[in-house]
Design a protein around this motif. Sequence first.
Motif, short mmCIF file in Angstrom:
data_model
loop_
_atom_site.label_atom_id
_atom_site.label_comp_id
_atom_site.label_asym_id
_atom_site.label_seq_id
_atom_site.Cartn_x
_atom_site.Cartn_y
_atom_site.Cartn_z
N GLY A 1 40.59 31.57 49.39
CA GLY A 1 41.15 32.64 48.57
C GLY A 1 42.44 32.29 47.87
N ALA A 2 42.85 31.03 47.90
CA ALA A 2 44.12 30.64 47.28
C ALA A 2 44.05 30.67 45.76
CB ALA A 2 44.52 29.25 47.76
N GLY A 3 42.83 30.59 45.23
CA GLY A 3 42.68 30.64 43.77
C GLY A 3 42.16 29.35 43.15
N LYS A 4 41.68 28.44 43.99
CA LYS A 4 41.24 27.13 43.50
C LYS A 4 40.04 27.25 42.54
CE LYS A 4 40.42 25.64 47.71
NZ LYS A 4 40.64 26.94 48.40
N THR A 5 39.03 27.97 43.00
CA THR A 5 37.84 28.14 42.15
C THR A 5 38.21 28.90 40.88
OG1 THR A 5 36.37 28.11 44.05
CG2 THR A 5 35.53 29.19 42.08
N THR A 6 39.07 29.88 41.02
CA THR A 6 39.49 30.66 39.85
C THR A 6 40.14 29.76 38.80
OG1 THR A 6 39.77 32.63 41.21
CG2 THR A 6 40.97 32.57 39.11
N LEU A 7 40.91 28.79 39.26
CA LEU A 7 41.56 27.87 38.32
C LEU A 7 40.49 27.09 37.53
CD1 LEU A 7 44.04 26.37 37.21
CD2 LEU A 7 43.92 24.87 39.21
N LEU A 8 39.47 26.59 38.21
CA LEU A 8 38.41 25.87 37.51
C LEU A 8 37.66 26.79 36.54
CD1 LEU A 8 36.78 23.48 40.15
CD2 LEU A 8 38.78 23.13 38.69
N ARG A 9 37.42 28.02 36.98
CA ARG A 9 36.72 28.97 36.11
C ARG A 9 37.55 29.31 34.87
NH1 ARG A 9 35.27 33.38 40.72
NH2 ARG A 9 33.40 32.40 41.61
N ALA A 10 38.86 29.33 35.05
CA ALA A 10 39.72 29.63 33.90
C ALA A 10 39.60 28.51 32.87
CB ALA A 10 41.18 29.80 34.35
N VAL A 11 39.55 27.27 33.36
CA VAL A 11 39.46 26.13 32.45
C VAL A 11 38.09 26.09 31.78
CG1 VAL A 11 39.53 23.61 32.26
CG2 VAL A 11 41.16 24.79 33.76
N SER A 12 37.03 26.30 32.56
CA SER A 12 35.67 26.20 31.99
C SER A 12 35.28 27.46 31.23
CB SER A 12 34.65 25.94 33.10
OG SER A 12 34.56 27.05 33.96
N ARG A 13 36.10 28.51 31.35
CA ARG A 13 35.87 29.80 30.68
C ARG A 13 34.68 30.55 31.26
NH1 ARG A 13 38.64 32.14 29.99
NH2 ARG A 13 38.36 33.26 28.06
N THR A 14 34.22 30.13 32.43
CA THR A 14 33.15 30.88 33.08
C THR A 14 33.72 32.09 33.84
OG1 THR A 14 33.30 29.42 35.01
CG2 THR A 14 31.64 28.88 33.35
N LEU A 15 35.02 32.22 33.78
CA LEU A 15 35.70 33.34 34.43
C LEU A 15 35.05 34.68 34.08
CD1 LEU A 15 38.20 33.62 36.20
CD2 LEU A 15 39.59 33.72 34.13
N ARG A 16 34.70 34.79 32.81
CA ARG A 16 34.15 36.07 32.34
C ARG A 16 32.85 36.45 33.05
NH1 ARG A 16 33.10 34.92 26.13
NH2 ARG A 16 35.14 34.01 26.31
N PHE A 17 32.10 35.45 33.53
CA PHE A 17 30.86 35.77 34.25
C PHE A 17 31.15 36.37 35.62
CE2 PHE A 17 29.19 31.80 31.95
CZ PHE A 17 28.93 32.54 30.80
N HIS A 18 32.40 36.25 36.04
CA HIS A 18 32.77 36.74 37.37
C HIS A 18 33.71 37.94 37.27
CE1 HIS A 18 30.95 33.14 39.16
NE2 HIS A 18 31.40 32.54 38.09
N GLY A 19 33.85 38.46 36.08
CA GLY A 19 34.69 39.64 35.91
C GLY A 19 36.18 39.35 35.83
N GLY A 20 36.52 38.11 35.58
CA GLY A 20 37.95 37.75 35.52
C GLY A 20 38.44 37.58 34.10
N THR A 21 39.75 37.75 33.92
CA THR A 21 40.35 37.49 32.60
C THR A 21 41.70 36.79 32.78
OG1 THR A 21 41.25 39.72 32.69
CG2 THR A 21 39.37 39.39 31.23
N ILE A 22 42.02 35.97 31.77
CA ILE A 22 43.34 35.34 31.74
C ILE A 22 44.30 36.33 31.10
CG2 ILE A 22 44.71 33.46 30.76
CD1 ILE A 22 42.23 31.71 30.81
N SER A 23 45.34 36.70 31.82
CA SER A 23 46.25 37.69 31.25
C SER A 23 47.43 37.04 30.53
CB SER A 23 46.75 38.65 32.33
OG SER A 23 47.31 37.91 33.40
N SER A 24 47.76 35.81 30.90
CA SER A 24 48.81 35.11 30.15
C SER A 24 48.70 33.62 30.41
CB SER A 24 50.20 35.62 30.53
OG SER A 24 50.42 35.35 31.89
N GLY A 25 49.36 32.83 29.56
CA GLY A 25 49.36 31.38 29.70
C GLY A 25 48.41 30.72 28.73
N THR A 26 48.44 29.39 28.71
CA THR A 26 47.59 28.64 27.78
C THR A 26 46.90 27.48 28.51
OG1 THR A 26 49.40 27.16 27.18
CG2 THR A 26 49.07 29.10 25.77
N ILE A 27 45.73 27.12 28.00
CA ILE A 27 44.99 25.96 28.52
C ILE A 27 44.60 25.10 27.33
CG2 ILE A 27 42.98 25.18 29.82
CD1 ILE A 27 42.95 27.92 31.22
#
Length: 248
Positions: free
Chosen positions: A41-67
């Motif tokens: 639950g530390a956020g490791k998978t979330t970090l990869l999803r943010a980069v691959s943009r698959t975050l949206r398939f899991h209901g997540g959004t990037i609220s700030s920052g850049t990749i």
Amino acid sequence: MTAASLEVREVSVGYGPVRALNRVSVDVPEGAVVAVLGGNGAGKTTLLRAVSRTLRFHGGTISSGTITFAGQRLDGLTPDRVVAAGVVQVPEGRQVFARMTVADNLRAGALGARGAHRGRRAAAEARERVHELFPVLAKRAHQRAGLLSGGEQQMLAMGRALMARPRLLLLDEPSLGLAPQMADRIAETVREINARGTSVLLVEQNAAIALRLASSAVVLEVGEVALSGPAGELAASDEVRRRYLGVA
Ligand code: ATP
């Protein structure tokens, strides 16, 4: 900037009201292996999803920052455009197409290839390299993927990602659930893939393996970077040794 380096800058991610990452920054220089460590639950998978943009398939959004990858902003792209930019994720739990054959799984991976790497000829070349790395995938080409062992499925998931000829591979827990010997083999292959020119962002619960493979690492704790630095330094730090390497 043209170097194929990844720059994650101050990225925050939420799943609805749940904040999963808070201003996380990570760099993967071209050609490097960088590890992401941290507990459940530390956020490791979330970090990869943010980069691959698959975050949206899991209901997540990037609220700030850049990749940024190779000078191109990835945040805002669709997942298939990220693959086309040369960044491919191997998801946790392997997720091969169980009812399809091994060969068809690999064929599916080639669909994401970019530019000059597209087409039959390029796919045949990519398959040859994947078979060199994982001879068992050639042997079992016509078997259903669901019949492979756990380790072989991990190989297939990695092979499928490599079919798109990534410049950066996002690997989520490749050793999870594997016997130590198989985990070591997978680690060796990660080294080999990197030696052939692909950078790797590696999420791994097994910190000993990760710190052996990586040149640098970040430790995530409840969505924040708690520690970062050269892998050798982290491996020597008391906190990492106690919390992640199981050394008293
Ligand atoms: P693990 O090793 O257990 O997979 P992790 O470090 O990869 O852990 P994440 O899976 O990125 O952690 O989870 C980070 C946080 O986000 C956790 O609090 C988790 O419960 C939450 N989370 C993850 N995915 C979702 C989701 N699809 N919807 C809501 N919350 C989620």
